[in-house]
Structure formats: structure tokens, C-alpha cells
Scaffold this motif. Structure first.
Motif, PDB file in Angstrom:
ATOM      1  N   THR A   1     -22.503  -9.046  41.467  1.00 48.82           N
ATOM      2  CA  THR A   1     -22.749  -9.829  40.261  1.00 48.82           C
ATOM      3  C   THR A   1     -23.253  -8.885  39.183  1.00 48.82           C
ATOM      4  OG1 THR A   1     -23.262 -11.872  41.463  1.00 48.82           O
ATOM      5  CG2 THR A   1     -24.129 -11.669  39.235  1.00 48.82           C
TER       6      THR A   1
ATOM      7  N   ASN B   1     -24.985  -8.881  35.558  1.00 50.65           N
ATOM      8  CA  ASN B   1     -25.693  -9.645  34.530  1.00 50.65           C
ATOM      9  C   ASN B   1     -25.623  -8.856  33.228  1.00 50.65           C
ATOM     10  OD1 ASN B   1     -26.753 -11.957  36.073  1.00 50.65           O
ATOM     11  ND2 ASN B   1     -27.865 -10.376  37.222  1.00 50.65           N
TER      12      ASN B   1
ATOM     13  N   ARG C   1     -22.835 -13.632  32.746  1.00 49.60           N
ATOM     14  CA  ARG C   1     -22.811 -13.083  34.099  1.00 49.60           C
ATOM     15  C   ARG C   1     -21.393 -13.121  34.640  1.00 49.60           C
ATOM     16  NH1 ARG C   1     -26.016 -16.022  38.920  1.00 49.60           N
ATOM     17  NH2 ARG C   1     -24.267 -17.463  38.657  1.00 49.60           N
TER      18      ARG C   1
ATOM     19  N   SER D   1     -19.419 -12.703  38.363  1.00 45.46           N
ATOM     20  CA  SER D   1     -19.484 -12.572  39.815  1.00 45.46           C
ATOM     21  C   SER D   1     -18.059 -12.575  40.343  1.00 45.46           C
ATOM     22  CB  SER D   1     -20.274 -13.731  40.441  1.00 45.46           C
ATOM     23  OG  SER D   1     -21.606 -13.722  39.999  1.00 45.46           O
TER      24      SER D   1
END
Length: 217
Positions: free
Chosen positions: A10, A12, A17, A19
Motif C-alpha cells: 500500500t 500512502n 492511497r 493498494s
């Protein structure tokens, strides 16, 4: 057909974000070994290995939510239009899929708007401007940019915020990030004519004065 596997990482980032799984499929493309490259106003870009005989890695662009997703959807449509016109100076769209299907955990709500583009090729160690190119490579890149601008306009497309990727060893150039591109009507409106003029002016502005002649050839 989409296939989600185990989550790899993931990221950020400033605008959101991302993923993505370690391996996943998007259309007919089987992808793995993602590497984060960078992020901008419309989305984040990764390099990925593609299954099969392709020698180079591909680019994976993940849009942000909201208006940015609409821009990346527009970008995909523009690439298809330019591919149909046999214009090679833009990335080739290999596949498009929904981020909500690939994300883990599955996205919901506004996140469902996000889209993922698989683009070919990913240019290793690409330059985003003419700085540091030797004169012959810079001349080639400028010439290709001039040809590309004429071809894109001839296909009925104009864009703003012109961005390029240049392969330093060869001078090969591609126009990228067409999320703000406009499809011109026939005849074009005054606003569209202004966008087309701006597209040309932006392209000229990024070419060093020493390469202007090559751009105009």
C-alpha cells in the motif's frame, strides 16, 4: 476478466492511497513486480513486469478518485483514438480496468470511480525534458515532438499541460498524460481553436532554442 491475488503493498501518497496485489490481471495482461515510479495530479504511475514475450516493462497508471478519474478515463479514450489513427508517439493502451476490483480490500463508494490503465512501453530512466541530452538525440526528440503535435492535431485532438518522456540513449519521444486532452469538433469552436493553439505553443516552449529548427522540419 480481472483476477486479484495477495496484497503486495500500500502506498500512502499525497493525493490518495493505492493498494495493489503482487500479481493481478487486467484485460489480457498478467502483471507482477510493481515498482512505484511517481505521482501527479491525475494519478500514480508504477512499472510492472508483464507475462509473455514482451521484453520491456509496462506502465500501470492508477487514477485518483473524483475528477481525476474522469480525466484518466478521457486519457484512455484519447489513446484509443490516436492508436486507431496509427500515431506511435503516444503510449499504447493495452488494457483498462476498475481499481475497485483490483484493490485489497475492495474499494467502495467514490473509490469505485478510479480506473487503472496498462500502457506500453515503460521507458526505463526516461527524461521528462531535453536537459542533458546530447545534440543529436535532442534534435531527434525535437523532430519527433513536431511530428507528434501535427499528427495529434490532425487526428482531432488537442491537449493542455504538454508532457513528454524521452529515452536518452535513442532520443525516442512520447507524449504522455493526455488526461486533459480535448476531442475537437469539425469545425472547431473558438474555445477549441484556443486549446489547439495552446497545445502547439506549449510544445514549442519545451524545445530548447538550439532544437527549434529540428522541431519545425
Amino acid at each position: 476478466m480481472y483476477k486479484r491475488q495477495a496484497l503486495a503493498a500500500t502506498w500512502n501518497l499525497a493525493n490518495g492511497r493505492v493498494s495493489l496485489p503482487d500479481t493481478f490481471s487486467c484485460g489480457a495482461e498478467q502483471l507482477s513486480a510493481l515498482e512505484f515510479v511517481g505521482a501527479g495530479g491525475s494519478g500514480a504511475v508504477f512499472a510492472a513486469e508483464a507475462a509473455g514475450s514482451r521484453a520491456t516493462r509496462v506502465a500501470v497508471k492508477v487514477s485518483w478518485a473524483g475528477p481525476a478519474a474522469l480525466g484518466v478515463q478521457n486519457e484512455a479514450d484519447v489513446y484509443v483514438r490516436l492508436q486507431d489513427a496509427s500515431i506511435r508517439s503516444v503510449p499504447k493502451l493495452l488494457a483498462k480496468c476498475d481499481y475497485s476490483v483490483l484493490a485489497s480490500p475492495p474499494a467502495s463508494g467514490i473509490m469505485d470511480e478510479r480506473v487503472v490503465l496498462i500502457l506500453d512501453p515503460f521507458v526505463e530512466s526516461a527524461a521528462s525534458n531535453f536537459e542533458g541530452l546530447n545534440p543529436s538525440r535532442a534534435d531527434r526528440a525535437a523532430s519527433q515532438l513536431g511530428v507528434a503535435v501535427v499528427a495529434v492535431l490532425s487526428a482531432g485532438i488537442a491537449s493542455t499541460d504538454v508532457q513528454v518522456l524521452i529515452d536518452p540513449p535513442t532520443g525516442e519521444l512520447r507524449l504522455i498524460d493526455m488526461s486533459e486532452a480535448t476531442v475537437l469538433t469539425s469545425p472547431p469552436s473558438f474555445v477549441q481553436l484556443a486549446i489547439a493553439r495552446g497545445f502547439l505553443a506549449e510544445a514549442v516552449a519545451i524545445v530548447p532554442s538550439q532544437q527549434r529548427l529540428a522541431f519545425l522540419r
